[in-house]
Design an enzyme around this catalytic site. Structure first.
Site, PDB file in Angstrom:
ATOM      1  N   ASP A  14       0.865  -1.176   0.000  1.00 31.47           N
ATOM      2  CA  ASP A  14       0.000   0.000   0.000  1.00 31.47           C
ATOM      3  C   ASP A  14       0.903   1.227   0.000  1.00 31.47           C
ATOM      4  O   ASP A  14       1.711   1.412   0.914  1.00 31.47           O
ATOM      5  CB  ASP A  14      -0.882  -0.038   1.260  1.00 31.47           C
ATOM      6  CG  ASP A  14      -1.971   1.016   1.206  1.00 31.47           C
ATOM      7  OD1 ASP A  14      -2.136   1.656   0.152  1.00 31.47           O
ATOM      8  OD2 ASP A  14      -2.651   1.196   2.236  1.00 31.47           O
ATOM      9  N   ASP A 109      -2.886   2.412  -6.121  1.00 33.43           N
ATOM     10  CA  ASP A 109      -1.718   2.438  -5.236  1.00 33.43           C
ATOM     11  C   ASP A 109      -1.697   1.274  -4.257  1.00 33.43           C
ATOM     12  O   ASP A 109      -1.065   1.354  -3.211  1.00 33.43           O
ATOM     13  CB  ASP A 109      -1.702   3.753  -4.456  1.00 33.43           C
ATOM     14  CG  ASP A 109      -2.893   3.884  -3.519  1.00 33.43           C
ATOM     15  OD1 ASP A 109      -3.939   3.262  -3.795  1.00 33.43           O
ATOM     16  OD2 ASP A 109      -2.769   4.589  -2.508  1.00 33.43           O
ATOM     17  N   GLU A 110      -2.373   0.200  -4.578  1.00 33.31           N
ATOM     18  CA  GLU A 110      -2.532  -0.866  -3.605  1.00 33.31           C
ATOM     19  C   GLU A 110      -2.689  -2.197  -4.339  1.00 33.31           C
ATOM     20  O   GLU A 110      -3.392  -2.267  -5.340  1.00 33.31           O
ATOM     21  CB  GLU A 110      -3.826  -0.575  -2.848  1.00 33.31           C
ATOM     22  CG  GLU A 110      -3.895  -1.060  -1.452  1.00 33.31           C
ATOM     23  CD  GLU A 110      -5.280  -0.738  -0.877  1.00 33.31           C
ATOM     24  OE1 GLU A 110      -5.755  -1.543  -0.095  1.00 33.31           O
ATOM     25  OE2 GLU A 110      -5.888   0.301  -1.249  1.00 33.31           O
TER      26      GLU A 110
END
Lengths: 394, 363
Positions: A14, A109-110
């Site tokens: 993350d 983003d993860e």
């Protein structure tokens, strides 16, 4: 005898304050300062991301932007630059893909990685997570937090525990200890309402929930009850599922008036093929099968397709579609024409071809046109035959 | 029409043409074979409009005529008949009576008039070739025919007859196979012969027969005693293949074909299944082959070779290499390489009759 499922190793990666960190990376003067990415601070929008410096003032994402401005008036307020974040995201995902074929992005983003089978190539899961964090910092210039655990639920919890730049591992066997004292609303699927209900039952921590008799939870929450109990005991067998490519990408057009003129039909095709090519390139796919669809004025619809080497080049798609079109007899006026590209796969072909040079030149051309379209709009560079024709003077 | 034919000869003749018939076709009559009397024989023809073939089977002709019958059903029937003489008699309304010993069939035929003719353009001259040689040349090139439907021109074998040589070329963009032989005589010509015709020729060619070829207008013609095959040439421009044949590659090694093929087969067991990549590491005196698969493990084998140049690494689809090695019959093969991104050449130690150029894989 029931086989014990083999233990898995899942990593959840993350990025820390992703949008804000990208801005701080690109603009050194913002580093160490509160940065808030989102809507106009005088408007009615919300915060998309806040740097850790801004979070210290109580700013968090999804908060109304005016409230953020009130809490942290001296912050740098920046608009959302999706293209920039998408580029950073692609670089991040490319690094993750180097460690396992099983990568499931859950947002820009993860992502989850199943590294069970990667251990022999890259070492233990914790070392893989450390290597990933190192490369993200060195190659993308961003920090990430990672959680390493036997399943997705625990990996995600673990990545969140020591943010930013955190790294937490939950070893197989430690699941129950790890969860015992965490508040019950950390459980996936427990929102404020469920948390309130659980508290009313005297359940504050995940450990307390895990000790409840299963029947009670099922009576109270139905199927969700069983699921919560499994999670509370550290069990989650959801697989890491890489995004399946879409089946096909296509475009079609119904004409305001039925057409017979093959030139005009082919121009419509060309525009569609260019659009599909652009879409394939944006999404990072190439397709093998090109299908032409024609609906005649009487609604009779025919399709013709052919399969070849994977392509994401609009002109190549058009070349194939035109070949199919040329093989047809237009028995009636055409109401609709469309093209689609299917049998999609990843673009990079390991096998080189005698035509690789030509294909590489065409790919560079397409990238240049894409860049111009991003900057000046979709119609900045178009085929001359698609230019609107001036009406002929009498 | 009324004829008597030896069952064995008829069966063999049918087998030579019935593969041409497509299982699905646009015209119902294309599912049939044409039977017509021709002198003291019955001529059997089949066509899919692009490729056609006909064969003459000796027969006792009692009444001249012609008829068409389902290729599949006729094939099934004749295959099951005992050896001996069978008789065919066309009756009213295109009914056909087929008898052999105590067996009889009454078959629904279709009138011969609607059957598209399998008639060759008369060529100005023929090229004579040993059937065995042609079969070998086709086997050396057919594997490289492209399956890419969007590159029609690559969906066949290019025949070039020129300056006392016949040359066959096929490429799918990843590899190129070129086979050539000298000719005693022959009218020059060239054309792209479709894959289906190539497959049929390989299937019907035996050993020892002399075959004659002609390329004329848009037609390819192959004839043997009692047999003729026609194919419509593929329209389109075959790429300039000479341009992709590298010249002056610095790394040249000579090694045993069977040893290299065996090593490739052993190592590629652990290659990824779809593209079967194998890494070749060439160093002084040694060629190392390596493959790996994250789920299965690694394999490696080193062959000693007579090589003194610089170290280099290159990847190939091992299937492509095995195809090329399989097409060579010499025991010693020559491999020429330059770098990881340039094509490799595989040829036999003696003679210039065959070579295969293969593009590498990024590994």
């Amino acid at each position: 005898m029931e086989a014990t499922p083999p233990s898995r190793s899942i990593i959840h990666v993350d990025m820390d304050a992703f949008y804000a960190s990208v801005e701080q990376r690109d603009r050194p003067e913002l580093r160490g300062r509160p940065v808030i990415v989102g809507a106009d601070p005088r408007g009615r929008g919300v915060v998309a991301a806040a740097s850790y410096e801004a979070r210290a003032f109580g700013v968090c994402s999804a908060m109304p932007i005016r409230k953020a401005a009130a809490l942290c008036p001296h912050a740098a307020f920046l608009p959302v630059d999706r293209d920039k974040y998408a580029r950073a995201s692609a670089a991040i995902m490319a690094i993750l893909a180097g460690y396992s074929p099983l990568v499931e992005p859950i947002s820009v983003d993860e992502a989850f990685l199943d590294v069970t089978a990667s251990v022999r190539l890259f070492g233990p899961p914790l070392a893989i997570a450390r290597a990933i964090k190192g490369r993200l910092r060195a190659e993308v210039g961003l920090t990430a937090s990672a959680g390493v655990a036997p399943n997705k639920f625990l990996a995600k919890l673990a990545s969140d525990l020591e943010k930013p730049d955190g790294l937490v591992e939950v070893n197989p066997g430690d699941e129950v200890d790890f969860l015992r004292d965490l508040p019950v609303d950390r459980l996936w699927g427990v929102g404020p309402a469920t948390a309130r209900e659980l508290r009313a039952m005297g359940v504050e921590t995940i450990g307390q929930l895990a000790r409840l008799p299963g029947g009670l939870l099922v009576k109270r929450f139905g199927k969700t009850g069983t699921f919560l109990l499994e999670l509370a005991r550290g069990r989650d067998d959801r697989p890491v599922e890489p995004l399946a490519p879409p089946k096909s990408m296509g475009a079609e057009e119904t004409f305001p008036r039925d057409l017979r003129d093959p030139d005009r039909l082919q121009r419509a095709l060309l525009a569609q093929c260019e659009r599909i090519g652009r879409e394939l390139r944006v999404e990072g796919y190439a397709g093998r099968t090109v299908t032409l669809k024609i609906r005649f004025a009487d609604f009779r619809t025919i399709t013709r397709s052919l399969t070849g080497e994977p392509t994401q080049d609009g002109l190549e798609i058009f070349r194939r579609a035109r070949g199919l079109f040329g093989g047809l007899r237009l028995v009636a006026a055409v109401r609709l024409i469309g093209v689609s590209v299917s049998r999609l796969g990843a673009t990079e072909a390991a096998q080189l071809s005698f035509f690789s040079d030509f294909e590489a030149r065409r790919a560079r051309l397409a990238r240049a046109v894409d860049a111009l379209s991003r900057r000046f709009g979709e119609r900045a560079v178009i085929a001359a035959s698609l230019l609107a024709r001036p009406s002929r003077r009498q | 029409m009324e004829v008597e034919i030896e069952r064995d000869a008829f069966s063999k003749g049918l087998q030579m043409v019935q593969n041409i018939v497509e299982p699905r076709q646009t015209l119902p009559i294309l599912a049939n074979v044409l039977l017509e009397t021709e002198g003291d024989s019955v001529r059997v023809s089949a066509t899919d409009l692009a490729v056609g073939a006909r064969v003459e089977v000796p027969a006792k002709v009692a009444a001249r005529g012609a008829i068409t019958l389902s290729a599949r059903k006729l094939g099934e029937i004749v295959k099951e008949l005992p050896s001996g003489v069978l008789s065919l008699k066309v009756q009213e309304n295109a009914w056909v009576l087929l008898r052999c010993g105590g067996v009889s069939y009454k078959l629904v035929g279709l009138a011969a008039e609607d059957f598209p003719a399998v008639v060759p353009t008369s060529p100005p001259g023929w090229v004579s070739l040993d059937g065995k040689v042609l079969k070998e040349m086709l086997a050396q090139t057919a594997f490289a025919i492209s399956h890419d439907e969007s590159r029609y021109a690559l969906n066949g074998v290019l025949f070039i007859i020129q300056a006392g040589r016949v040359r066959l070329v096929a490429t799918d963009g990843h590899r190129l196979a070129v086979s050539s032989r000298s000719l005693a005589e022959g009218a020059p010509g060239s054309g792209i012969v479709p894959r289906k015709a190539v497959q049929e020729i390989v299937r019907v060619l035996g050993v020892g027969e002399e075959v004659q070829l002609a390329l004329v207008e848009n037609q390819f013609i192959l004839r043997m005693p009692n047999f003729l095959l026609l194919a419509r040439l593929i329209e389109g421009q075959f790429p300039n293949y000479e341009q992709v044949v590298p010249k002056g590659h610095p790394c040249r090694l000579v090694l045993s074909r069977t040893a290299l093929a065996a090593a490739l087969r052993r190592v590629s067991v652990l290659s990824e299944e779809r593209t079967k990549p194998v890494k070749l590491v060439l160093a002084a005196g040694a060629l190392k082959l390596a493959a790996h698969n994250p789920e299965l493990g690694e394999a490696e084998e080193t062959l000693s070779v007579d090589y003194t140049g610089e170290e280099m690494t290159i990847g190939f689809n091992s299937r492509y290499l095995l195809d090329a090695l399989g097409a060579l019959d010499a025991e010693q093969v020559v491999v020429e390489l330059k770098d990881a991104m340039s094509p490799g050449i595989f040829r036999s130690w003696e003679g210039e009759e065959y070579f295969c150029v293969i593009m590498p894989m990024r590994i």
